[in-house]
Design a protein around this motif. Sequence first.
Motif, short mmCIF file in Angstrom:
data_model
loop_
_atom_site.label_atom_id
_atom_site.label_comp_id
_atom_site.label_asym_id
_atom_site.label_seq_id
_atom_site.Cartn_x
_atom_site.Cartn_y
_atom_site.Cartn_z
N GLY A 174 0.81 -1.22 0.00
CA GLY A 174 0.00 0.00 0.00
C GLY A 174 0.84 1.26 0.00
N GLU A 175 0.15 2.40 -0.08
CA GLU A 175 0.82 3.68 0.01
C GLU A 175 0.02 4.57 0.94
OE1 GLU A 175 0.66 5.49 -3.94
OE2 GLU A 175 -0.05 3.60 -4.76
N GLN A 176 0.70 5.57 1.52
CA GLN A 176 -0.03 6.44 2.42
C GLN A 176 0.58 7.83 2.46
OE1 GLN A 176 0.13 4.52 6.20
NE2 GLN A 176 2.35 4.32 6.17
N TYR B 229 4.99 10.90 2.50
CA TYR B 229 4.50 9.82 1.66
C TYR B 229 5.31 8.56 1.93
CZ TYR B 229 3.12 7.26 -2.50
OH TYR B 229 2.63 6.31 -3.35
N GLY B 230 4.65 7.44 2.03
CA GLY B 230 5.38 6.21 2.24
C GLY B 230 4.66 5.02 1.65
N THR B 231 5.39 3.98 1.37
CA THR B 231 4.77 2.74 0.91
C THR B 231 5.01 1.67 1.95
OG1 THR B 231 6.78 2.16 -0.27
CG2 THR B 231 5.05 3.26 -1.53
N PHE B 232 4.20 0.64 1.92
CA PHE B 232 4.38 -0.45 2.87
C PHE B 232 4.02 -1.77 2.24
CE2 PHE B 232 0.26 1.52 3.47
CZ PHE B 232 -0.62 0.46 3.47
#
Lengths: 232, 232
Positions: A174-176, B229-232
């Motif tokens: 996912g991204e956030q 902003y980040g991805t996981f």
Amino acid sequence: MPYYRRLYELLRKHIREGVYKEGDLLPSENELCSLYQLTRPTVRQALSALVNDGYIRKQQGKGSIVNKIPQGIGILSVSGTTTALKNQNLKTITIEKPRVITWPGNFMFGLSETEKESGCIYMTRLRLLNELPIFYDISYIPNINLPRFTARKFDNRSLFDVLRKTYQLEITSGEQKIRAIKAEQKVCDFLQIRTGHPVLHMERKMHTNRPGLNIYSSIYCNTREHAIYGTF
Amino acid sequence: MPYYRRLYELLRKHIREGVYKEGDLLPSENELCSLYQLTRPTVRQALSALVNDGYIRKQQGKGSIVNKIPQGIGILSVSGTTTALKNQNLKTITIEKPRVITWPGNFMFGLSETEKESGCIYMTRLRLLNELPIFYDISYIPNINLPRFTARKFDNRSLFDVLRKTYQLEITSGEQKIRAIKAEQKVCDFLQIRTGHPVLHMERKMHTNRPGLNIYSSIYCNTREHAIYGTF
DNA sequence: GCTAATAACTTGTAATTACAAGTTATTATT
DNA sequence: AATAATAACTTGTAATTACAAGTTATTAGC
């Protein structure tokens, strides 16, 4: 279920239940091989999944070392929100039951044509930790092949649990986007805080194992008592 | 450098430079094998590292699909803060040059005995995006075998670049706590915002490839214009 | 008793083979 | 022409073998 996955689940369970504690060494790869009648590549596949999810770290020449289990609210991790909490008392209240709406204009993430056409299931929930409201969640789910979804109940059960068990939907990545904002009146009411109190706002896009189907949430979080905890 | 790592670096470079764009398929595993004279396990090791870092996703029967490159401020990703920014103008100013101090009481994370004994290198920096201050960083590094560290300069260069190139230190993983807070006066001054404006506060512990050596930062972030902003 | 070499571990890298399972384009059938 | 079967791809899982490289305990020598 493939062998490496079974071993992963087993070791993960053992770590979570304290069979292996922080700093302990897991059995060596060769020991795991003979214990479970597997070959080293298979065992390594399971272990690297554990490394990936932060349960262990590896050191060449030494072994697989068990990490500390995240004790905070692990909302930043991939696994469902509820899972990371162990002994804490987490309760979920549905504020607006799931209903089909048209996608909001100026949506937080870009939508594919398929997503746009299929419409959107909308719901809002409040999550409380020890009777105190911590999260105000707005969820947006594309209405793609999810029969009878709006009829389901989510109280005291993670949305992701329902998605996994009923529709075999799993979050893969996912991204956030994360911001600190002054909370608007409605959010403050739900979270029981003063107007204008700083609030953490997360906008998340979660990819699933069904290609093209993403789940979106807008989450407002009161971080006065509890910090959001995550590993990377 | 091992073969799988070389292939990883090459493909990663190609994706970042736009040779493969979002939605493109990478050459199939077998094609990569014959292209670079490698075997499939080796190729798969490189690809799974790319999946891990969010550069591609895989779909059985179809191939390796290139993901969108994160365009925001990728501070949540493992790699150094500066790396995720491409065309944006990011500048770093050292406010307090590195100096050796004793560890603060009530430190944000628990410290090992070795860390406590060796003392702490302390420094503060301000990072600007298009001339606007975005991050106010306080870094704490255990003073373990880092010769001449306090004499080094970090202006316009990522701390992590220096650590990697000078001391072969790489960030392998980490943990963080995130809060939305009302910024205190000093932080507001640095970030050029009104007193009491909501600010994102991150406390991070970064594990390195040198076992037992962790790097700590306390980061205050102005998210009015840019989200994290980040991805996981 | 101390030190240094060594042996016995550990994980890391890599080639090879085989088949299962999902996707897509082709071909044969109606 | 539309449909269904098939073939030719794709990635996923798994066993086998071999050696490299890092760590730790043992052993030999002083």
